[in-house]
Design an enzyme around this catalytic site. Sequence first.
Site, PDB file in Angstrom:
ATOM      1  N   ASN A   4     -13.046  -3.007   2.380  1.00  0.00           N
ATOM      2  CA  ASN A   4     -13.915  -2.181   2.634  1.00  0.00           C
ATOM      3  C   ASN A   4     -14.909  -2.034   1.498  1.00  0.00           C
ATOM      4  O   ASN A   4     -14.525  -2.325   0.441  1.00  0.00           O
ATOM      5  CB  ASN A   4     -13.273  -0.738   2.878  1.00  0.00           C
ATOM      6  CG  ASN A   4     -12.369  -0.840   3.803  1.00  0.00           C
ATOM      7  OD1 ASN A   4     -12.456  -1.438   5.010  1.00  0.00           O
ATOM      8  ND2 ASN A   4     -11.196  -0.350   3.943  1.00  0.00           N
ATOM      9  N   ASP A  54       0.871  -1.196   0.125  1.00  0.00           N
ATOM     10  CA  ASP A  54       0.085   0.200  -0.111  1.00  0.00           C
ATOM     11  C   ASP A  54       0.863   1.458  -0.027  1.00  0.00           C
ATOM     12  O   ASP A  54       1.988   1.412   0.685  1.00  0.00           O
ATOM     13  CB  ASP A  54      -0.900  -0.064   1.211  1.00  0.00           C
ATOM     14  CG  ASP A  54      -1.925   0.873   1.013  1.00  0.00           C
ATOM     15  OD1 ASP A  54      -3.235   0.582   0.853  1.00  0.00           O
ATOM     16  OD2 ASP A  54      -1.772   2.180   1.234  1.00  0.00           O
ATOM     17  N   GLY A  79     -15.780   2.645   3.972  1.00  0.00           N
ATOM     18  CA  GLY A  79     -14.490   3.417   3.870  1.00  0.00           C
ATOM     19  C   GLY A  79     -13.848   2.868   2.531  1.00  0.00           C
ATOM     20  O   GLY A  79     -12.420   3.215   2.634  1.00  0.00           O
ATOM     21  N   GLN A  80     -14.577   2.529   1.393  1.00  0.00           N
ATOM     22  CA  GLN A  80     -13.797   2.197   0.240  1.00  0.00           C
ATOM     23  C   GLN A  80     -13.388   3.530  -0.356  1.00  0.00           C
ATOM     24  O   GLN A  80     -14.349   4.342  -0.742  1.00  0.00           O
ATOM     25  CB  GLN A  80     -14.546   1.212  -0.723  1.00  0.00           C
ATOM     26  CG  GLN A  80     -14.175   0.672  -1.975  1.00  0.00           C
ATOM     27  CD  GLN A  80     -14.784  -0.277  -2.533  1.00  0.00           C
ATOM     28  OE1 GLN A  80     -15.972  -0.696  -2.392  1.00  0.00           O
ATOM     29  NE2 GLN A  80     -14.349  -0.842  -3.749  1.00  0.00           N
ATOM     30  N   SER A  81     -12.216   3.500  -0.868  1.00  0.00           N
ATOM     31  CA  SER A  81     -11.790   4.671  -1.877  1.00  0.00           C
ATOM     32  C   SER A  81     -11.535   4.338  -3.285  1.00  0.00           C
ATOM     33  O   SER A  81     -11.553   5.251  -4.287  1.00  0.00           O
ATOM     34  CB  SER A  81     -10.947   5.641  -1.034  1.00  0.00           C
ATOM     35  OG  SER A  81      -9.584   4.752  -0.947  1.00  0.00           O
ATOM     36  N   HIS A  96     -10.124  -4.957  -3.530  1.00  0.00           N
ATOM     37  CA  HIS A  96      -8.801  -5.358  -2.789  1.00  0.00           C
ATOM     38  C   HIS A  96      -9.026  -5.638  -1.363  1.00  0.00           C
ATOM     39  O   HIS A  96      -9.592  -5.299  -0.435  1.00  0.00           O
ATOM     40  CB  HIS A  96      -7.854  -4.058  -3.120  1.00  0.00           C
ATOM     41  CG  HIS A  96      -8.473  -2.751  -2.560  1.00  0.00           C
ATOM     42  ND1 HIS A  96      -9.570  -1.921  -3.123  1.00  0.00           N
ATOM     43  CD2 HIS A  96      -8.432  -1.822  -1.300  1.00  0.00           C
ATOM     44  CE1 HIS A  96      -9.953  -1.071  -2.538  1.00  0.00           C
ATOM     45  NE2 HIS A  96      -9.420  -1.019  -1.283  1.00  0.00           N
ATOM     46  N   LEU A  97      -8.295  -6.853  -1.252  1.00  0.00           N
ATOM     47  CA  LEU A  97      -7.855  -7.141   0.144  1.00  0.00           C
ATOM     48  C   LEU A  97      -6.859  -6.426   0.807  1.00  0.00           C
ATOM     49  O   LEU A  97      -5.777  -6.445   0.532  1.00  0.00           O
ATOM     50  CB  LEU A  97      -7.673  -8.677   0.170  1.00  0.00           C
ATOM     51  CG  LEU A  97      -7.788  -9.577   1.622  1.00  0.00           C
ATOM     52  CD1 LEU A  97      -9.217  -9.509   2.202  1.00  0.00           C
ATOM     53  CD2 LEU A  97      -7.093 -11.016   1.338  1.00  0.00           C
ATOM     54  N   HIS A  98      -7.214  -5.790   2.154  1.00  0.00           N
ATOM     55  CA  HIS A  98      -6.000  -5.306   2.659  1.00  0.00           C
ATOM     56  C   HIS A  98      -5.417  -6.134   3.921  1.00  0.00           C
ATOM     57  O   HIS A  98      -6.337  -7.050   4.426  1.00  0.00           O
ATOM     58  CB  HIS A  98      -6.435  -4.109   3.598  1.00  0.00           C
ATOM     59  CG  HIS A  98      -7.103  -2.957   3.086  1.00  0.00           C
ATOM     60  ND1 HIS A  98      -6.255  -1.652   2.819  1.00  0.00           N
ATOM     61  CD2 HIS A  98      -8.132  -2.729   2.574  1.00  0.00           C
ATOM     62  CE1 HIS A  98      -6.800  -0.778   2.276  1.00  0.00           C
ATOM     63  NE2 HIS A  98      -8.097  -1.276   2.082  1.00  0.00           N
TER      64      HIS A  98
HETATM   65  P1  AMP Z   1      -9.765   1.615   0.430  1.00  0.00           P
HETATM   66  O1  AMP Z   1      -9.888   2.835   1.220  1.00  0.00           O
HETATM   67  O2  AMP Z   1      -9.942   0.316   1.078  1.00  0.00           O
HETATM   68  O3  AMP Z   1     -10.550   1.678  -0.819  1.00  0.00           O
HETATM   69  O4  AMP Z   1      -8.141   1.213   0.097  1.00  0.00           O
HETATM   70  C1  AMP Z   1      -7.475   1.775  -0.854  1.00  0.00           C
HETATM   71  C2  AMP Z   1      -6.106   2.007  -0.579  1.00  0.00           C
HETATM   72  O5  AMP Z   1      -5.230   1.844  -1.955  1.00  0.00           O
HETATM   73  C3  AMP Z   1      -5.572   2.827   0.562  1.00  0.00           C
HETATM   74  O6  AMP Z   1      -5.156   2.280   1.776  1.00  0.00           O
HETATM   75  C4  AMP Z   1      -4.514   3.822  -0.312  1.00  0.00           C
HETATM   76  O7  AMP Z   1      -3.417   4.029   0.405  1.00  0.00           O
HETATM   77  C5  AMP Z   1      -4.021   2.508  -1.349  1.00  0.00           C
HETATM   78  N1  AMP Z   1      -3.501   3.291  -2.612  1.00  0.00           N
HETATM   79  C6  AMP Z   1      -4.323   4.261  -3.410  1.00  0.00           C
HETATM   80  N2  AMP Z   1      -3.465   4.356  -4.426  1.00  0.00           N
HETATM   81  C7  AMP Z   1      -2.380   3.434  -4.615  1.00  0.00           C
HETATM   82  C8  AMP Z   1      -1.345   3.235  -5.336  1.00  0.00           C
HETATM   83  N3  AMP Z   1      -0.870   3.753  -6.530  1.00  0.00           N
HETATM   84  N4  AMP Z   1      -0.595   2.145  -5.010  1.00  0.00           N
HETATM   85  C9  AMP Z   1      -0.713   1.452  -3.881  1.00  0.00           C
HETATM   86  N5  AMP Z   1      -1.793   1.739  -3.008  1.00  0.00           N
HETATM   87  C10 AMP Z   1      -2.486   2.764  -3.194  1.00  0.00           C
END
Ligand code: AMP
Length: 114
Positions: A87, A30, A93-95, A100-102
């Site tokens: 998420n 990440d 909290g999905q962005s 994706h699995l954290h």
């Molecule tokens: P979420 O908020 O669950 O959708 O997680 C998205 C994750 O993607 C966040 O933890 C960000 O830090 C990560 N992220 C965003 N852009 C990148 C990138 N270019 N490379 C690696 N991780 C990223």
Amino acid sequence: MTDCLFCRIAAGEIPAEVILENESVMAFHDLNPAAPQHALVIPRRHIATLDDAAEDDRALLGELMLAGAEVARLLGCAEKGYRAVMNCNQDGGQSVYHIHLHVLGGRSLSWPPG
Ligand code: AMP
Ligand code: ZN
């Protein structure tokens, strides 16, 4: 999907620190780690949210989880423990809208999450 960040990472168009990859999934560090070890495991195929996953995705979702466990072993946090979490949508909290699995480890994680 050309406008999806994680599709572009999966296609090698945007660089990432890759931990493992095969024909169906990919894991990378990440960019903004929330723990000493923080990896993301994605399917190469675009699925926007867990809520969009369907019966056909059953095997792929299983692969994602098993890849998450492998990533934790590779990062050295499997024995002490880690969290594997996905998420979903706004309240989750999905962005990034490509599932994706954290995989988070390297410190004691509190529960419940905020
Ligand atoms: P979420 O908020 O669950 O959708 O997680 C998205 C994750 O993607 C966040 O933890 C960000 O830090 C990560 N992220 C965003 N852009 C990148 C990138 N270019 N490379 C690696 N991780 C990223
Ligand atoms: Zn995508």
